[in-house]
Design an enzyme around this catalytic site. Structure first.
Site, PDB file in Angstrom:
ATOM      1  N   GLY A  82      41.269   9.032 -32.320  1.00 28.19           N
ATOM      2  CA  GLY A  82      41.200   8.955 -30.866  1.00 28.19           C
ATOM      3  C   GLY A  82      39.871   9.495 -30.383  1.00 28.19           C
ATOM      4  O   GLY A  82      39.252  10.330 -31.055  1.00 28.19           O
TER       5      GLY A  82
ATOM      6  N   GLN B 199      33.736  12.792 -24.486  1.00 29.58           N
ATOM      7  CA  GLN B 199      33.197  13.172 -25.799  1.00 29.58           C
ATOM      8  C   GLN B 199      31.936  12.400 -26.165  1.00 29.58           C
ATOM      9  O   GLN B 199      31.253  12.768 -27.117  1.00 29.58           O
ATOM     10  CB  GLN B 199      34.258  12.965 -26.890  1.00 29.58           C
ATOM     11  CG  GLN B 199      35.410  13.959 -26.784  1.00 29.58           C
ATOM     12  CD  GLN B 199      36.417  13.710 -27.886  1.00 29.58           C
ATOM     13  OE1 GLN B 199      37.246  12.815 -27.777  1.00 29.58           O
ATOM     14  NE2 GLN B 199      36.331  14.474 -28.957  1.00 29.58           N
TER      15      GLN B 199
ATOM     16  N   CYS C 202      39.560  17.862 -33.888  1.00 32.61           N
ATOM     17  CA  CYS C 202      38.973  17.099 -32.788  1.00 32.61           C
ATOM     18  C   CYS C 202      37.560  16.735 -33.212  1.00 32.61           C
ATOM     19  O   CYS C 202      36.872  17.548 -33.834  1.00 32.61           O
ATOM     20  CB  CYS C 202      38.938  17.995 -31.541  1.00 32.61           C
ATOM     21  SG  CYS C 202      38.076  17.274 -30.135  1.00 32.61           S
ATOM     22  N   LEU C 203      37.115  15.524 -32.887  1.00 29.85           N
ATOM     23  CA  LEU C 203      35.776  15.109 -33.305  1.00 29.85           C
ATOM     24  C   LEU C 203      34.680  15.970 -32.672  1.00 29.85           C
ATOM     25  O   LEU C 203      33.567  16.017 -33.177  1.00 29.85           O
ATOM     26  CB  LEU C 203      35.550  13.621 -32.995  1.00 29.85           C
ATOM     27  CG  LEU C 203      36.407  12.646 -33.820  1.00 29.85           C
ATOM     28  CD1 LEU C 203      36.176  11.207 -33.348  1.00 29.85           C
ATOM     29  CD2 LEU C 203      36.119  12.755 -35.314  1.00 29.85           C
TER      30      LEU C 203
ATOM     31  N   HIS D  52      46.467  14.734 -26.691  1.00 25.74           N
ATOM     32  CA  HIS D  52      45.164  15.322 -27.017  1.00 25.74           C
ATOM     33  C   HIS D  52      44.039  14.640 -26.225  1.00 25.74           C
ATOM     34  O   HIS D  52      43.212  15.308 -25.596  1.00 25.74           O
ATOM     35  CB  HIS D  52      44.927  15.186 -28.530  1.00 25.74           C
ATOM     36  CG  HIS D  52      43.618  15.712 -29.009  1.00 25.74           C
ATOM     37  ND1 HIS D  52      43.514  16.725 -29.938  1.00 25.74           N
ATOM     38  CD2 HIS D  52      42.330  15.362 -28.694  1.00 25.74           C
ATOM     39  CE1 HIS D  52      42.226  16.976 -30.161  1.00 25.74           C
ATOM     40  NE2 HIS D  52      41.488  16.159 -29.429  1.00 25.74           N
ATOM     41  N   GLU D  53      44.039  13.304 -26.241  1.00 24.86           N
ATOM     42  CA  GLU D  53      42.959  12.573 -25.563  1.00 24.86           C
ATOM     43  C   GLU D  53      43.077  12.693 -24.044  1.00 24.86           C
ATOM     44  O   GLU D  53      42.073  12.826 -23.344  1.00 24.86           O
ATOM     45  CB  GLU D  53      42.943  11.098 -25.985  1.00 24.86           C
ATOM     46  CG  GLU D  53      42.745  10.860 -27.471  1.00 24.86           C
ATOM     47  CD  GLU D  53      41.565  11.604 -28.084  1.00 24.86           C
ATOM     48  OE1 GLU D  53      40.583  11.866 -27.382  1.00 24.86           O
ATOM     49  OE2 GLU D  53      41.655  11.949 -29.281  1.00 24.86           O
TER      50      GLU D  53
ATOM     51  N   HIS E  45      41.435  15.739 -22.691  1.00 24.34           N
ATOM     52  CA  HIS E  45      39.965  15.698 -22.582  1.00 24.34           C
ATOM     53  C   HIS E  45      39.526  15.273 -21.179  1.00 24.34           C
ATOM     54  O   HIS E  45      38.475  15.689 -20.705  1.00 24.34           O
ATOM     55  CB  HIS E  45      39.374  14.714 -23.594  1.00 24.34           C
ATOM     56  CG  HIS E  45      39.149  15.303 -24.957  1.00 24.34           C
ATOM     57  ND1 HIS E  45      38.292  16.356 -25.181  1.00 24.34           N
ATOM     58  CD2 HIS E  45      39.655  14.975 -26.177  1.00 24.34           C
ATOM     59  CE1 HIS E  45      38.283  16.651 -26.481  1.00 24.34           C
ATOM     60  NE2 HIS E  45      39.107  15.834 -27.109  1.00 24.34           N
TER      61      HIS E  45
HETATM   62 ZN    ZN Z   1      39.488  15.854 -29.126  1.00 27.91          ZN
END
Ligand code: ZN
Length: 194
Positions: free
Chosen positions: A46, A51, A93-94, A137-138, A141
């Site tokens: 995701g 991000q 998380c990226l 999670h997304e 953000h």
């Molecule tokens: Zn994340």
């Protein structure tokens, strides 16, 4: 179609609230393509627009494990309209390279959003699966909330973050979630990671 640089933890824009999309313009279409390209290049499941430096309410998810089971889903202006149950989720998380910790999530989530054509859809996932957890999670953000804000053990989270050269958990953002924690402890999942 571009693989973008992923904004890392510590960058102020990751804490900003993102703005609604008013029109699915060419710019938004390119943003969505870039999100997929960047997510797949980073082997993520995701990725949210903030991000890659765009504070717009857009994220993409693909929990498919190989090209045969690819299942890209685009969420524009998402709203979570129901959330229930509680589950432990071992997440990364990226924007936090290689840092994973246990966090609290709802088991069930119902989300309403627009797809890339501007058509509304509703999706409900009740099984605490990776998809259910990735949506939460997304979605976070877009409101400047990060997975570590949901951490179940602050000391463990701080240890992992420090090990990876990242700033520790910020008390200002830490979520208490007492009810979720109690419910997780009542029904610990068999596969719970510690
Ligand atoms: Zn994340």
């Amino acid at each position: 179609m571009t693989v973008k640089k992923i904004v890392k933890y510590g960058t102020p824009s990751l804490r900003e609230k993102s703005k609604e999309v008013h029109k699915i313009s060419k710019k938004v279409q390119i943003l969505v393509e870039d999100l997929y390209d960047t997510m797949y290049a980073a082997n993520g499941v995701g990725l949210a627009a903030p991000q890659i430096g765009e504070n717009l309410r857009v994220f993409v998810i693909d929990v498919g494990t190989d090209p045969k089971t690819m299942n890209p889903i685009t969420f524009i202006n998402p709203k979570i309209i129901k959330k229930e149950g509680a589950i432990n989720s071992y997440e990364g998380c990226l924007s936090f390279p290689d840092a994973y910790t246990n966090v609290r999530r709802y088991k069930s989530v119902k989300v309403k959003a627009l797809n890339i054509k501007g058509k509304p859809f509703v999706m409900e996932i009740n099984d605490g699966s990776l998809l259910a957890r990735a949506i939460q999670h997304e979605f976070d953000h877009l409101d400047g909330i990060l997975f570590i804000d949901h951490c179940r053990n602050r000391f463990d989270a701080d240890r992992v973050l420090t090990e990876k050269g990242l700033a520790p958990v910020d008390s200002k953002y830490l979520l208490e979630e007492k009810e979720l924690e109690e419910e997780i402890q009542k029904n610990p999942p068999a596969e719970e990671n510690n």
